[in-house]
Write a protein that holds these residues in place. Structure first.
Motif, short mmCIF file in Angstrom:
data_model
loop_
_atom_site.label_atom_id
_atom_site.label_comp_id
_atom_site.label_asym_id
_atom_site.label_seq_id
_atom_site.Cartn_x
_atom_site.Cartn_y
_atom_site.Cartn_z
N MET A 1 0.85 -1.18 0.00
CA MET A 1 0.00 0.00 0.00
C MET A 1 0.89 1.23 0.00
N ARG A 2 0.41 2.29 -0.69
CA ARG A 2 1.13 3.55 -0.74
C ARG A 2 0.13 4.69 -0.66
N ILE A 3 0.35 5.63 0.27
CA ILE A 3 -0.50 6.81 0.38
C ILE A 3 -0.11 7.80 -0.70
N ILE A 4 -1.08 8.23 -1.49
CA ILE A 4 -0.79 9.17 -2.57
C ILE A 4 -0.71 10.59 -2.02
N THR A 5 -1.75 11.00 -1.31
CA THR A 5 -1.78 12.33 -0.68
C THR A 5 -2.17 12.14 0.77
N PRO A 6 -1.31 12.56 1.73
CA PRO A 6 -1.64 12.36 3.14
C PRO A 6 -2.91 13.13 3.53
N GLY A 7 -3.59 12.62 4.54
CA GLY A 7 -4.79 13.28 5.07
C GLY A 7 -6.05 12.84 4.38
N TYR A 8 -7.05 13.70 4.47
CA TYR A 8 -8.37 13.41 3.91
C TYR A 8 -8.64 14.38 2.76
N PRO A 9 -9.41 13.95 1.74
CA PRO A 9 -9.98 12.61 1.57
C PRO A 9 -8.90 11.59 1.27
N LEU A 10 -9.18 10.31 1.55
CA LEU A 10 -8.18 9.26 1.39
C LEU A 10 -7.81 9.09 -0.09
N THR A 11 -6.53 9.09 -0.37
CA THR A 11 -6.02 8.78 -1.71
C THR A 11 -4.86 7.82 -1.51
N PHE A 12 -4.99 6.65 -2.09
CA PHE A 12 -3.95 5.63 -1.91
C PHE A 12 -4.05 4.61 -3.02
N ALA A 13 -3.01 3.80 -3.12
CA ALA A 13 -2.98 2.67 -4.05
C ALA A 13 -2.39 1.50 -3.31
N GLY A 14 -2.79 0.29 -3.71
CA GLY A 14 -2.28 -0.89 -3.04
C GLY A 14 -2.89 -2.15 -3.59
N GLY A 15 -2.46 -3.24 -3.06
CA GLY A 15 -2.98 -4.51 -3.52
C GLY A 15 -2.59 -5.63 -2.58
N ARG A 16 -3.22 -6.78 -2.80
CA ARG A 16 -2.88 -7.95 -1.99
C ARG A 16 -3.18 -9.22 -2.77
N THR A 17 -2.53 -10.28 -2.38
CA THR A 17 -2.67 -11.57 -3.05
C THR A 17 -3.76 -12.38 -2.36
N VAL A 18 -4.62 -12.99 -3.16
CA VAL A 18 -5.65 -13.90 -2.63
C VAL A 18 -5.44 -15.26 -3.28
N GLU A 19 -5.83 -16.30 -2.60
CA GLU A 19 -5.66 -17.66 -3.10
C GLU A 19 -7.01 -18.20 -3.52
N ILE A 20 -7.05 -18.82 -4.71
CA ILE A 20 -8.24 -19.53 -5.17
C ILE A 20 -7.78 -20.90 -5.64
N GLY A 21 -8.10 -21.88 -4.85
CA GLY A 21 -7.54 -23.21 -5.07
C GLY A 21 -6.06 -23.17 -4.76
N ASN A 22 -5.23 -23.62 -5.71
CA ASN A 22 -3.78 -23.54 -5.54
C ASN A 22 -3.19 -22.45 -6.40
N ARG A 23 -4.04 -21.51 -6.85
CA ARG A 23 -3.59 -20.43 -7.70
C ARG A 23 -3.64 -19.12 -6.91
N SER A 24 -2.64 -18.26 -7.19
CA SER A 24 -2.58 -16.95 -6.55
C SER A 24 -3.05 -15.89 -7.53
N VAL A 25 -3.88 -14.96 -7.01
CA VAL A 25 -4.39 -13.85 -7.81
C VAL A 25 -4.08 -12.58 -7.06
N PHE A 26 -3.59 -11.58 -7.81
CA PHE A 26 -3.20 -10.32 -7.23
C PHE A 26 -4.24 -9.26 -7.61
N ILE A 27 -4.84 -8.63 -6.58
CA ILE A 27 -5.88 -7.62 -6.80
C ILE A 27 -5.32 -6.28 -6.36
N GLU A 28 -5.40 -5.30 -7.27
CA GLU A 28 -4.90 -3.96 -6.97
C GLU A 28 -6.02 -2.95 -7.15
#
Length: 431
Positions: free
Chosen positions: A97-124
């Motif tokens: 995760m990375r904050i684009i502009t500190p404070g409010y309103p929230l502006t950020f980008a990020g992602g995380r890996t989820v598992e479906i079966g034995n496969r990994s999927v990355f959602i950003e």
């Protein structure tokens, strides 16, 4: 709970980075609901509830779903993907995760890996603005999951414990109220129990006991006063009667009749005074047939002398707990009432029923069911009567837990009935 809710909201509001992380986890989790697997092939369909947010351009939100090898399953990206998302040839981390502009309103980008079966999927995702106020949904869920639900359960237990404590604390009050309902002010030992009670309840019980004591003192003083007056009047009445008997004149004969009525009234006053001192512990099993027959036999000479007639009608000899002498007095008063106020040649019938009850019925002139002004409810006066005899009967029946019922008897006459409470009594009546 409201104060704690405000504190929680303030704490979250002071940490926008934590809110951004929670929003990232919530949004990527919701997007992951659209993933499916068909054999070795992965597919993605944007959930309908997210279409307005991630299915249109310039919404303020962008999303991309790709495999670990860089195959894109879904993308709503424009130049922001290149600016904010990780390169496709980079093996994705489990979370970033990375904050684009500190404070409010929230502006950020990020992602995380989820598992479906034995496969990994990355959602950003990237949030350039928050026009749909998704951050408020995060705050609501956090409040619900981490505060409202636990505190509501706590509140239920607290309320339950509080109600139980209140009921336990008020149990002595309820017991005292039930005991007060059973108190008989005519009994010398009638009092509320003070021992073992909480201090406040004991004080209340003491006040009630003192009030009962004052009531008994007043009743005793009234009884003494009534009895004293009646005794004082009897002597001059006897002297006046002796003097009138020496006068041979019709007016003297009429005065003697009036004097007899006055003497009867004084005797009834004495009876009323004595009723206040009756001890209910001396009650015994009495057969109403036996008692009614004895009363009729004793009063038959008086009835016939007055030109009336009387008969007794037995039933199954119902048994009641009573003071025999008092029931005889009550029946005698009813019979004398019928003789004195029923008119010439009145016919009287005395009997019993399985109510249990004892009745005195006559075919005389009856009574006026509407009480005169000033009479207590339930009272009535026979023609020319003072009504004190019926008051004696009412008090006798009240002492026995019963009541006096009176009604017109068709086509003419009066029916008075002594109604006794239904209770278990010995089968063999005491005489």
């Amino acid at each position: 709970m409201l104060a704690q809710l405000i504190v929680v909201l303030v704490q979250y509001g002071r940490d926008p980075q934590n809110l951004a992380r929670l929003l990232l986890e919530r949004e990527t989790g919701a997007i992951a609901e659209g993933l499916s697997r068909h054999g070795e092939r992965l597919a993605f369909q944007l959930p309908p509830e997210l279409a307005e947010r991630y299915g249109t351009s310039a919404s303020g939100y962008v999303a991309r779903v790709r495999t670990a090898s860089g195959v894109v399953l879904y993308s709503q990206c424009d130049e922001e993907c290149t600016e904010h998302f990780l390169p496709l040839d980079l093996h994705p981390p489990s979370f970033w995760m990375r904050i684009i502009t500190p404070g409010y309103p929230l502006t950020f980008a990020g992602g995380r890996t989820v598992e479906i079966g034995n496969r990994s999927v990355f959602i950003e995702i990237a949030v350039a603005s928050d026009p749909q106020r998704a951050v408020w949904n995060v705050l609501g869920e956090e409040a619900l999951d981490h505060m409202l639900v636990p505190m509501s359960l706590t509140l239920i237990f607290v309320l339950g414990a509080t109600l139980f404590s209140i009921r336990s604390a008020l149990r002595p009050v309820r017991q005292q109220a039930e005991q007060a309902e059973r108190l008989d002010p005519l009994k010398s030992d009638a009092r509320l129990e003070e021992a073992g009670m909480p201090l406040e309840i004991a004080r209340l019980a003491g006040a009630v006991n003192r009030s009962y004591a004052r009531t008994r003192d007043l009743m005793a003083a009234q009884k003494l006063f009534t009895s004293a007056i009646a005794h004082e009047i009897r002597t001059p009445l006897a002297v006046i009667r002796l003097e009138l008997e020496r006068i041979d004149h019709p007016a003297a004969r009429r005065a003697l009749g009036e004097l007899d009525e006055l003497g009867h009234f004084v005797q009834q006053l004495l009876t009323l005074a004595r009723l206040e001192a009756v001890d209910r512990t001396g009650f015994e099993a009495v057969g109403l047939d036996d008692l009614g027959r004895e009363t009729v036999e004793a009063l038959a000479p008086f009835v016939y002398e007055q030109g009336a007639s009387i008969a007794f009608e037995a039933s199954s000899n119902p048994v009641v707990m009573a003071r025999p002498s008092l029931i005889r007095d009550a029946a005698r008063n009813l019979i004398e009432n019928a003789v004195r106020h029923g008119g010439p040649g009145v016919s009287i019938k005395v009997g019993t029923d399985g109510g249990p009850g004892l009745f005195v019925q006559d075919d005389g002139i009856g009574f006026d069911p509407a009480p005169p002004a000033g009479d207590a409810p339930g009272h009535y006066r026979r023609a020319g009567g003072l009504g004190i005899g019926l008051e004696i009967v009412r008090r006798i029946m009240a002492l026995h837990g019963g009541q006096l019922e009176t009604e017109r008897d068709a086509p003419r006459g009066t029916r008075a009935r002594l109604v006794f409470p239904t209770e278990d009594v010995p089968l063999t009546p005491a005489r």
